[in-house]
Scaffold this motif. Structure first.
Motif, PDB file in Angstrom:
ATOM      1  N   PHE A  91      -8.514  -6.799  -1.411  1.00 36.98           N
ATOM      2  CA  PHE A  91      -9.353  -6.351  -0.220  1.00 36.98           C
ATOM      3  C   PHE A  91      -8.526  -5.653   0.825  1.00 36.98           C
ATOM      4  O   PHE A  91      -9.216  -4.674   1.471  1.00 36.98           O
ATOM      5  N   TYR A  92      -7.830  -6.275   1.241  1.00 31.38           N
ATOM      6  CA  TYR A  92      -7.006  -5.980   2.521  1.00 31.38           C
ATOM      7  C   TYR A  92      -5.716  -5.400   2.297  1.00 31.38           C
ATOM      8  O   TYR A  92      -5.607  -4.293   2.877  1.00 31.38           O
ATOM      9  N   ASN A  93      -4.882  -5.822   1.303  1.00 29.87           N
ATOM     10  CA  ASN A  93      -3.413  -5.092   1.105  1.00 29.87           C
ATOM     11  C   ASN A  93      -3.514  -3.984   0.183  1.00 29.87           C
ATOM     12  O   ASN A  93      -2.516  -3.098   0.584  1.00 29.87           O
ATOM     13  N   ALA A  94      -4.470  -3.651  -0.359  1.00 29.20           N
ATOM     14  CA  ALA A  94      -4.178  -2.589  -1.519  1.00 29.20           C
ATOM     15  C   ALA A  94      -4.247  -1.269  -0.445  1.00 29.20           C
ATOM     16  O   ALA A  94      -3.583  -0.298  -0.916  1.00 29.20           O
ATOM     17  N   LYS A  95      -5.053  -1.183   0.319  1.00 22.52           N
ATOM     18  CA  LYS A  95      -4.971  -0.022   1.266  1.00 22.52           C
ATOM     19  C   LYS A  95      -3.560   0.474   1.869  1.00 22.52           C
ATOM     20  O   LYS A  95      -3.380   1.622   2.057  1.00 22.52           O
ATOM     21  N   TYR A  96      -3.003  -0.792   2.271  1.00 25.36           N
ATOM     22  CA  TYR A  96      -1.737  -0.439   2.851  1.00 25.36           C
ATOM     23  C   TYR A  96      -0.774   0.106   1.855  1.00 25.36           C
ATOM     24  O   TYR A  96       0.033   1.003   2.061  1.00 25.36           O
ATOM     25  N   PHE A  97      -0.823  -0.579   0.551  1.00 27.14           N
ATOM     26  CA  PHE A  97       0.272  -0.223  -0.261  1.00 27.14           C
ATOM     27  C   PHE A  97      -0.094   1.362  -0.792  1.00 27.14           C
ATOM     28  O   PHE A  97       0.768   2.033  -1.014  1.00 27.14           O
ATOM     29  N   SER A  98      -1.189   1.678  -0.927  1.00 28.73           N
ATOM     30  CA  SER A  98      -1.600   3.147  -1.304  1.00 28.73           C
ATOM     31  C   SER A  98      -1.078   4.181  -0.118  1.00 28.73           C
ATOM     32  O   SER A  98      -0.748   4.920  -0.743  1.00 28.73           O
ATOM     33  N   GLN A  99      -1.261   3.542   0.898  1.00 31.24           N
ATOM     34  CA  GLN A  99      -0.704   4.490   2.009  1.00 31.24           C
ATOM     35  C   GLN A  99       0.725   4.201   2.000  1.00 31.24           C
ATOM     36  O   GLN A  99       1.322   5.644   2.093  1.00 31.24           O
ATOM     37  N   PHE A 100       1.334   3.474   1.837  1.00 39.74           N
ATOM     38  CA  PHE A 100       2.918   3.556   1.983  1.00 39.74           C
ATOM     39  C   PHE A 100       3.681   4.348   0.851  1.00 39.74           C
ATOM     40  O   PHE A 100       4.503   4.683   1.038  1.00 39.74           O
TER      41      PHE A 100
END
Length: 246
Positions: A60-69
């Protein structure tokens, strides 16, 4: 005569109290519902419950960061200067500690046993190693160096160790490989002491030690991949060990 009876009763009462040790008196008056000593089998089950590398909050939280990184997704307006700033996260970076806290108590309980009795729990203790290594790899892949060798020791040190050192990733790989090798040895060798089994309390592999051994070997391969850019010969050596492992 009456006074003599009182004196005799007092003496008998004093004798009965002196015959009851403080320890026994405390034991008798302990609430049976209060847990004062950990059961290692139950502690191992608790450790397995804490072993949750892909809980919902992570995605819920981390997936969006990784997809951006990794630029797997790009917003329609493009990235802005704050695209690499993180906010809430789903537990990654501290998940290893959740299992390690339980492991430290298992260590503590084993230290209080005789060497002969402690040896009966070698396989159960070793189950913690692949769980901690799996989560450790998961955490360090994103956040890098982390406390491990001195982590979760505050309750067992005097003075309390409240500022554990950060182990470098290269040091952690060596520590983890050593722990995995120890676990694999305990999972595959013949023990002098009959091992305590967990049965259904092991809800991951139902007490099947051969599956714990395979899990451990799979993590050795994960570490081998991470050694490739550091020490290629060592990486291939680890891979050969896994292939030839029973």
């Amino acid at each position: 005569m009456k006074n003599k009876s009182y004196i005799l009763a007092a003496l008998l009462g004093a004798a009965s109290l002196s015959g009851c040790s403080v320890d026994k008196f405390a034991e008798i008056n302990t609430d049976p519902a209060t847990v004062t000593k950990g059961n290692i089998v139950y502690l191992a089950t608790e450790g397995m419950l804490k072993f949750e590398p892909s809980e919902y909050t992570f995605w819920f939280y981390n997936a969006k960061y990784f997809s951006q990184f990794i630029q797997a997704s790009v917003p329609s307006g493009g990235f802005k200067s704050d695209f690499n700033i993180m906010g809430e996260r789903g537990g990654q970076g501290s998940q290893t500690l959740e299992v390690q806290r339980i492991y430290r108590e298992v260590e503590n309980q084993l230290k209080q046993m005789s060497a002969e009795d402690a040896a009966k729990y070698a396989q159960i203790k070793s189950m913690f190693y692949p769980m901690m290594v799996y989560l450790g790899i998961f955490d360090t892949d994103v956040y890098g160096d982390m406390p491990y060798t001195e982590a979760a020791l505050a309750a067992y040190t005097n003075p309390m160790l409240l500022t554990p050192k950060y182990d470098s990733m290269s040091d952690l790989y060596d520590v983890w490989m050593s722990q995995l090798n120890e676990a694999l040895d305990n999972f595959t060798k013949q023990h002098e002491q009959t091992q305590i089994t967990m049965g259904s309390q092991d809800f991951i592999y139902k007490g099947d030690i051969s599956k714990w051994a395979r899990f451990t070997n799979s993590l050795k391969l994960k570490l081998a991949v991470r050694y490739l850019n550091i020490d290629k010969d060592k990486a291939f050596k680890i891979a050969k060990e896994v292939v030839s492992s029973p």
